[in-house]
Write a protein that holds these residues in place. Structure first.
Motif, PDB file in Angstrom:
ATOM      1  N   MET A   1     113.748  -3.482  82.000  1.00 20.44           N
ATOM      2  CA  MET A   1     114.382  -2.690  83.043  1.00 20.44           C
ATOM      3  C   MET A   1     113.564  -2.721  84.334  1.00 20.44           C
ATOM      4  O   MET A   1     114.132  -2.659  85.418  1.00 20.44           O
ATOM      5  CB  MET A   1     114.544  -1.260  82.529  1.00 20.44           C
ATOM      6  N   ASP A   2     112.246  -2.812  84.191  1.00 17.40           N
ATOM      7  CA  ASP A   2     111.396  -2.866  85.378  1.00 17.40           C
ATOM      8  C   ASP A   2     111.658  -4.118  86.209  1.00 17.40           C
ATOM      9  O   ASP A   2     111.622  -4.066  87.433  1.00 17.40           O
ATOM     10  CB  ASP A   2     109.916  -2.822  84.985  1.00 17.40           C
ATOM     11  N   ILE A   4     114.512  -5.795  86.460  1.00 14.46           N
ATOM     12  CA  ILE A   4     115.787  -5.635  87.157  1.00 14.46           C
ATOM     13  C   ILE A   4     115.611  -4.738  88.371  1.00 14.46           C
ATOM     14  O   ILE A   4     116.133  -5.026  89.453  1.00 14.46           O
ATOM     15  CB  ILE A   4     116.866  -5.085  86.197  1.00 14.46           C
ATOM     16  N   TRP A   5     114.876  -3.655  88.208  1.00 12.42           N
ATOM     17  CA  TRP A   5     114.618  -2.737  89.319  1.00 12.42           C
ATOM     18  C   TRP A   5     113.861  -3.446  90.440  1.00 12.42           C
ATOM     19  O   TRP A   5     114.165  -3.269  91.620  1.00 12.42           O
ATOM     20  CB  TRP A   5     113.858  -1.523  88.806  1.00 12.42           C
TER      21      TRP A   5
END
Length: 81
Positions: A1-2, A4-5
């Protein structure tokens, strides 16, 4: 997720740099993300990590670095029309 962020924030930084240098219309989504990520690295290397941060990137130095990157790349590889 990091990851993508980071890509999202890098894309926004690249889009802001393209808008500031008026090269945003000629840059695509991939170019915005690449300019944002490389510009963030460049800006933080040159100016440090001061100011607000998002996804591990200091926003103000990242935008300044991306503007410098977009200006240099458009100067070197820009078309004369």
């Amino acid at each position: 997720m990091d990851m993508i962020w980071s890509l999202i924030v890098g894309g926004v930084i690249g889009a802001v740099a393209g808008a500031i240098t008026s090269k945003g219309a000629s840059m695509g989504i991939i170019a915005n993300v690449v300019a944002g990520l490389i510009g963030a690295w460049l800006g933080q290397a040159l100016f440090g990590t001061w100011g607000p941060a998002l996804a591990g990137m200091a926003i103000v130095p990242s935008i300044i670095g991306a503007v410098i990157l977009v200006a240099v790349v458009s100067f070197l590889f820009g078309r004369n029309r």
